[in-house]
Write a protein that holds these residues in place. Structure first.
Motif, PDB file in Angstrom:
ATOM      1  N   TRP B 203       0.828  -1.211   0.000  1.00 24.14           N
ATOM      2  CA  TRP B 203       0.000   0.000   0.000  1.00 24.14           C
ATOM      3  C   TRP B 203       0.860   1.258   0.000  1.00 24.14           C
ATOM      4  CZ3 TRP B 203      -4.976   0.646  -1.165  1.00 24.14           C
ATOM      5  CH2 TRP B 203      -5.862  -0.437  -1.041  1.00 24.14           C
ATOM      6  N   TYR B 206       2.181   1.784  -3.417  1.00 28.53           N
ATOM      7  CA  TYR B 206       1.078   2.164  -4.305  1.00 28.53           C
ATOM      8  C   TYR B 206       0.696   3.619  -4.094  1.00 28.53           C
ATOM      9  CZ  TYR B 206      -3.505   1.976  -6.568  1.00 28.53           C
ATOM     10  OH  TYR B 206      -4.581   2.213  -7.383  1.00 28.53           O
ATOM     11  N   SER B 212       1.673   0.470 -10.294  1.00 24.20           N
ATOM     12  CA  SER B 212       0.238   0.184 -10.286  1.00 24.20           C
ATOM     13  C   SER B 212      -0.036  -1.012  -9.383  1.00 24.20           C
ATOM     14  CB  SER B 212      -0.238  -0.128 -11.708  1.00 24.20           C
ATOM     15  OG  SER B 212       0.352  -1.343 -12.151  1.00 24.20           O
ATOM     16  N   ALA B 213      -1.296  -1.154  -8.956  1.00 22.62           N
ATOM     17  CA  ALA B 213      -1.664  -2.328  -8.151  1.00 22.62           C
ATOM     18  C   ALA B 213      -1.424  -3.605  -8.951  1.00 22.62           C
ATOM     19  CB  ALA B 213      -3.127  -2.223  -7.707  1.00 22.62           C
ATOM     20  N   TRP B 269      -3.729   2.764   5.770  1.00 26.40           N
ATOM     21  CA  TRP B 269      -4.076   2.751   4.346  1.00 26.40           C
ATOM     22  C   TRP B 269      -5.028   3.925   4.129  1.00 26.40           C
ATOM     23  CZ3 TRP B 269      -5.761  -3.116   3.667  1.00 26.40           C
ATOM     24  CH2 TRP B 269      -4.725  -3.940   4.115  1.00 26.40           C
ATOM     25  N   ILE B 274      -7.229   3.665  -1.140  1.00 23.08           N
ATOM     26  CA  ILE B 274      -8.209   2.576  -1.215  1.00 23.08           C
ATOM     27  C   ILE B 274      -9.180   2.822  -2.373  1.00 23.08           C
ATOM     28  CG2 ILE B 274     -10.151   1.476  -0.013  1.00 23.08           C
ATOM     29  CD1 ILE B 274      -8.544   1.989   2.638  1.00 23.08           C
ATOM     30  N   ALA B 277      -7.347   2.147  -5.589  1.00 19.00           N
ATOM     31  CA  ALA B 277      -7.134   0.710  -5.805  1.00 19.00           C
ATOM     32  C   ALA B 277      -8.452   0.024  -6.170  1.00 19.00           C
ATOM     33  CB  ALA B 277      -6.527   0.069  -4.557  1.00 19.00           C
ATOM     34  N   GLU B 278      -9.523   0.451  -5.522  1.00 23.71           N
ATOM     35  CA  GLU B 278     -10.842  -0.105  -5.843  1.00 23.71           C
ATOM     36  C   GLU B 278     -11.178   0.183  -7.313  1.00 23.71           C
ATOM     37  OE1 GLU B 278     -13.084  -1.899  -4.023  1.00 23.71           O
ATOM     38  OE2 GLU B 278     -14.787  -1.735  -5.403  1.00 23.71           O
ATOM     39  N   ARG B 281      -8.948  -2.029  -9.515  1.00 22.02           N
ATOM     40  CA  ARG B 281      -9.388  -3.426  -9.489  1.00 22.02           C
ATOM     41  C   ARG B 281     -10.701  -3.594 -10.274  1.00 22.02           C
ATOM     42  NH1 ARG B 281      -6.952  -7.524  -9.617  1.00 22.02           N
ATOM     43  NH2 ARG B 281      -8.837  -8.590  -8.952  1.00 22.02           N
ATOM     44  N   ARG B 282     -11.632  -2.643 -10.102  1.00 23.44           N
ATOM     45  CA  ARG B 282     -12.919  -2.798 -10.807  1.00 23.44           C
ATOM     46  C   ARG B 282     -12.769  -2.623 -12.317  1.00 23.44           C
ATOM     47  NH1 ARG B 282     -13.432  -4.363  -6.585  1.00 23.44           N
ATOM     48  NH2 ARG B 282     -12.848  -6.131  -7.876  1.00 23.44           N
ATOM     49  N   LEU B 285     -11.573  -6.105 -13.006  1.00 24.37           N
ATOM     50  CA  LEU B 285     -12.541  -7.140 -12.624  1.00 24.37           C
ATOM     51  C   LEU B 285     -13.819  -6.441 -12.146  1.00 24.37           C
ATOM     52  CD1 LEU B 285     -12.839 -10.300 -12.035  1.00 24.37           C
ATOM     53  CD2 LEU B 285     -12.298  -9.703  -9.665  1.00 24.37           C
ATOM     54  N   GLN B 287     -17.440  -5.525 -10.637  1.00 21.42           N
ATOM     55  CA  GLN B 287     -18.100  -6.002  -9.417  1.00 21.42           C
ATOM     56  C   GLN B 287     -18.872  -7.301  -9.646  1.00 21.42           C
ATOM     57  OE1 GLN B 287     -17.765  -3.983  -6.664  1.00 21.42           O
ATOM     58  NE2 GLN B 287     -18.980  -5.233  -5.254  1.00 21.42           N
ATOM     59  N   LEU B 290     -16.865 -10.662  -9.421  1.00 22.01           N
ATOM     60  CA  LEU B 290     -16.099 -11.035  -8.214  1.00 22.01           C
ATOM     61  C   LEU B 290     -16.345 -12.500  -7.840  1.00 22.01           C
ATOM     62  CD1 LEU B 290     -16.361  -7.936  -5.822  1.00 22.01           C
ATOM     63  CD2 LEU B 290     -14.237  -9.107  -6.464  1.00 22.01           C
TER      64      LEU B 290
END
Lengths: 313, 313
Positions: B203, B206, B212-213, B269, B274, B277-278, B281-282, B285, B287, B290
């Motif tokens: 974290w 990042y 990147s994540a 964090w 957060i 990163a959310e 990630r979305r 991938l 929602q 998941l």
């Protein structure tokens, strides 16, 4: 295979350089390999043949012969790098050795070639500053051995031409590696910082007598490491709460922050703990079996990589 | 199988309790399973059958039927635990819920039974202090899901009878798990502290914009995680220097200490990181995928476990 970096030179033919030569030749490039040591040059091609034979046995390459045929041993640095599109520097990890080798590379290379250094810790700015072609140099740090572990950290110096990063990244992907881009010369880059964070916590727990080294090892090899063999830490937590990574963070970030707070005053790995860990490890694995266990690790790694290739992404 | 803990009760039949029921029954024990929720009880046996079918398909069990036949669903806690040699408590991770369940277990269990709690963070001392049989309680923290990831952390409370730890450790080994012993109630035990150390560094990198994540994830899944899938961090460094762990430490401990020194002032964090990163990630991938990705993870995990079983230790 890569459309722009087809002729590759590898300077330094130790374990890392040998692994790189296999990576590039396996990816379809023609490879010119050089080492300043005559002794290392003398056994380089035999070593490559042996490494490729192991890979063929493990099912990692179909036919070693055409890969080996793409690698040519050179007897001068100039002969190796003069026509190369890409040069991988893999000499000893000492700043003065890196500086000298890169000076020789810069003098012999094409204006438009790209040079990646295998440096695992020394940033490119520490040994490329005074080079005439310094904009063409960056770090391309592999994990050892590069022909088995795909990760490569691309770390530019402040004066690296930014346009070479996507070119090298695409070529590394084509060659079957897993490049990442580190946006700044932070000490340890990304990989060794992540490894270091886990190691530092492991040593602190060990020194406090909270678990044996064997039990701490087991926590990773029979626990955390199973998911991390195919998913990174962010994806892992993203899938570990019904609502994804933000949901996970809302639940668990406070716990992890308290863990960090408890390590506000980090101590060096102590001589006593190192001595104790050395004794514990030697009782599990005597000194004279280190080499054999290293061979076991390489066979396990090859079998794991072969397994991972069969799996859907 | 274990010679002393042959009759097992599982209290709590959610995902963790269901995984445990499979572990014990696969290991040859007879299992009595209970959950306070009638809805969970109603679907418990179907869920177990489905989990075992997946395992059989992945080659992890030869025949699901006799394993399932050793598991009996009970409709009261007393009926489940009264005759048990070992009781695995797997109720919700909230201290008051744990305290109530353990009180009921203590009232119904044999004097000489052992009780392991699946608590992942709450220490046993927080909910067993006032129990009449508190010396028979400890933490037996699994990784989720326990039937696929073998690690179990055994963490005694200050009043836990020390003689039950080797008994439970041996039984867990017999059942195919990988128990470790944590010698004190440290927050996060060993596993979540090691995971937390790596996550906290991830974290911080990042948030500083250094990668990147996805690239940080890759550093683990294509780099560090490959060895950690079959070797812990101490064995890894023991094999990474010619002279073993003391040799490695002499070379690299200063680097890792500088990494620790650079994190002397750990920050939580951040909400901003957060959120970012959310979003990342979305974009990778959505929602609504998941759940499907979680299924992919479980299939990958089963295939990896099947592969690891074929390998020499």
């Amino acid at each position: 295979m890569s459309h722009t970096l087809n002729k590759v030179a590898v300077v330094g033919a130790g374990l890392v350089g040998s692994g790189w030569a296999i990576v590039f030749a396996r990816g379809g490039a023609t490879v010119r390999l050089y080492d300043a040591s005559e002794a290392i040059r003398a056994r380089a091609m035999d070593r490559l043949a042996s490494m490729l034979a192991d890979m063929q046995e493990a099912g990692l390459v179909e036919d070693a012969a055409p890969i080996l045929a793409r690698i040519t041993l050179c007897h001068s640095l100039e002969e190796a790098v003069a026509t190369a599109d890409y040069i991988q520097e893999s000499v000893l990890e000492r700043v003065e050795v890196k500086r000298e080798a890169c000076g020789q590379i810069a003098a012999a290379m094409r204006e438009d070639a790209i040079v990646g250094s295998s440096s695992s810790g020394i940033p490119a700015s520490a040994f490329t500053e005074d080079l005439p072609k310094r904009a063409r140099f960056l770090i391309a740090h592999p994990v050892n051995p590069p022909h088995l572990v795909p990760l490569v950290e691309l770390v530019p110096a402040p004066w690296t031409d930014a346009s070479i990063i996507p070119v090298l990244r695409a070529a590394m992907e084509d060659w079957g590696q897993a490049p990442i881009e580190v946006k700044g010369e932070i000490e340890g880059f990304i990989l060794n910082r992540l490894q270091g964070a886990l190691l530092n916590e492991a040593w602190a727990l060990y020194e406090a007598g909270l678990a044996s080294a064997a039990d701490i090892d087991r926590t990773v090899s029979e626990g955390l490491g199973l998911r991390w063999a195919f998913m990174g830490p962010f994806e892992t937590i993203d899938l570990n709460a019904p609502g994804g990574i933000a949901d996970y963070s809302a639940r668990l970030a406070p716990l992890y922050h308290r863990v960090a707070e408890s390590r506000r005053d980090p101590q060096p790995w102590s001589a006593k703990a190192i001595e104790q860990a050395e004794a514990e490890r030697r009782s599990l694995l005597p000194q004279d079996q280190l080499q054999a266990r290293g061979d076991w690790r390489n066979r396990r790694l090859m079998a794991l990589v072969a397994h991972l290739r069969t799996q859907p992404r």
